[in-house]
Scaffold this active site. Structure first.
Site, PDB file in Angstrom:
ATOM      1  N   THR A  24       0.817  -1.222   0.000  1.00  0.00           N
ATOM      2  CA  THR A  24       0.000   0.000   0.000  1.00  0.00           C
ATOM      3  C   THR A  24       0.845   1.264   0.000  1.00  0.00           C
ATOM      4  OG1 THR A  24      -0.216   0.072   2.439  1.00  0.00           O
ATOM      5  CG2 THR A  24      -1.875  -1.198   1.204  1.00  0.00           C
ATOM      6  N   LEU A  57      -2.629   5.124   0.292  1.00  0.00           N
ATOM      7  CA  LEU A  57      -4.074   4.874   0.216  1.00  0.00           C
ATOM      8  C   LEU A  57      -4.271   3.367   0.400  1.00  0.00           C
ATOM      9  CD1 LEU A  57      -6.365   6.822  -0.104  1.00  0.00           C
ATOM     10  CD2 LEU A  57      -6.247   6.525  -2.583  1.00  0.00           C
ATOM     11  N   HIS A  58      -4.309   2.939   1.650  1.00  0.00           N
ATOM     12  CA  HIS A  58      -4.238   1.515   1.978  1.00  0.00           C
ATOM     13  C   HIS A  58      -5.450   0.715   1.479  1.00  0.00           C
ATOM     14  CE1 HIS A  58      -0.987   2.552   4.832  1.00  0.00           C
ATOM     15  NE2 HIS A  58      -1.787   3.467   5.333  1.00  0.00           N
ATOM     16  N   ASP A  59      -6.630   1.081   1.942  1.00  0.00           N
ATOM     17  CA  ASP A  59      -7.785   0.184   1.816  1.00  0.00           C
ATOM     18  C   ASP A  59      -8.271  -0.088   0.397  1.00  0.00           C
ATOM     19  OD1 ASP A  59      -9.198   1.357   4.961  1.00  0.00           O
ATOM     20  OD2 ASP A  59      -7.747  -0.217   4.528  1.00  0.00           O
TER      21      ASP A  59
END
Ligand code: RIB
Ligand code: CA
Length: 307
Positions: free
Chosen positions: A189, A235-237
């Site tokens: 990520t 922007l992980h998710d």
């Protein structure tokens, strides 16, 4: 045919983007919320608010308000006290569909074919569902999670927040035997970051969603700039959603991964067995690379499509 998913989340700035992205590329059967970035009341209201802004009528079911064994942990430095600090907050005019997220997950998987679980917060709800109804594991199309790290952590030097917040739940999920487990960890990520140019693009778009997300990103990026002097924020998710909708944009490596639940320095560490010729059977497809440019175009296009 669009993949059928249940998105389990703790909005959360990046969760909010994942919700909006998922609704453009998946059949989102339901959203379940969990304590994580903020207390459950906030993460649930935040999920409802994002659905309201996006004009999305997906049912939202509130879930666990604390981890399996440990006390609740939150992330106000990254997401603010509300979990969605930054832009002015519209008046919420929605209410939660139910308060038994675990029951919703179990019932949905038992009665619907090929459902993906996409957990992007602590794994408490998913672990409770698996523990209460082990039969659902073999019915799942897969689990695509944002969590863990093969390299350094973020909340500690060894652990990523979602797994660290509820390591016992994460251990249940990694040991579940689910046929397909995709892991978007920090090493992936951190290749996928939002910067000022992305914010400017969104801010130039009409409509409540691009404007609200531009405000979210302003707050989110400012935090990374102040804390770490960074000019871009991971922007992980959305990576966990893309691992289901656009797997061709990622590279995966099959690994055996397990979770440390007790270490004083290593609680919540995802331990991948990377020894050449190891006899540890892989249980996880670890996402190691992402086509960040193409992925960001998909995310921005999805957000602008709400204009
Ligand atoms: O460590 C990143 C994860 O923790 C993301 O899911 C973010 O939303 C927070 O929940
Ligand atoms: Ca999250």
């Amino acid at each position: 045919m669009a993949p059928k998913i249940i998105l389990d989340c703790d909005p959360g700035h990046d969760d909010a983007v994942a919700i909006l992205l998922a609704h453009r590329h998946c059949d989102v059967i339901g959203i379940t919320t969990v304590s994580g970035n903020a207390p459950l009341a906030y993460t649930t209201d935040n999920a409802l608010l994002v659905c309201q802004l996006g004009g999305l009528d997906t049912p939202v079911h509130a879930g666990a308000d604390r981890p399996l064994l440990l006390p609740p942990q939150h992330a106000p430095r990254a997401h603010g006290e509300t979990g969605l600090d930054g832009p002015p907050r519209p008046i919420l005019d929605r209410t939660v569909t139910g308060r038994d997220a675990v029951g919703f997950i179990i019932e949905t998987v038992r009665t619907t074919e090929d459902v993906w679980l996409v957990p992007i917060g602590p794994l408490t709800n998913v672990a409770l569902a698996i523990r209460q109804a082990p039969d659902i594991v073999e019915r799942l199309a897969g689990v695509s999670l944002m969590g863990g790290a093969i390299g350094p952590g973020n909340v500690t030097s060894t652990a990523e927040f979602n797994v660290w917040a509820d390591p016992h739940a994460a251990s249940i999920v990694y040991r579940s035997g689910v046929s397909v487990l995709r892991m978007a960890g920090l090493d992936l990520t951190h290749q996928f970051c939002v910067d000022q140019s992305t914010i400017d693009r969104l801010a130039s778009q009409p409509g409540a969603v691009p404007q609200f997300v531009a405000g979210l990103f302003d707050f989110y990026l400012a935090g990374y700039r102040e804390r770490a002097g960074l000019s871009a924020a991971p922007l992980h998710d959305p990576c966990a959603v893309l691992a289901v909708t656009h797997p061709e944009l990622l590279e995966f490596t099959a690994r055996h991964v397990d979770v440390e639940t007790t270490g004083a320095l290593t609680r919540g560490m995802t331990v991948a067995d990377e020894r050449p010729g190891t006899d540890a059977a892989p249980n996880c497809d670890v996402a190691s690379r992402i086509d960040a440019s193409e992925a960001m175009s998909l995310v921005v296009d999805a957000l602008c499509s709400y204009a």
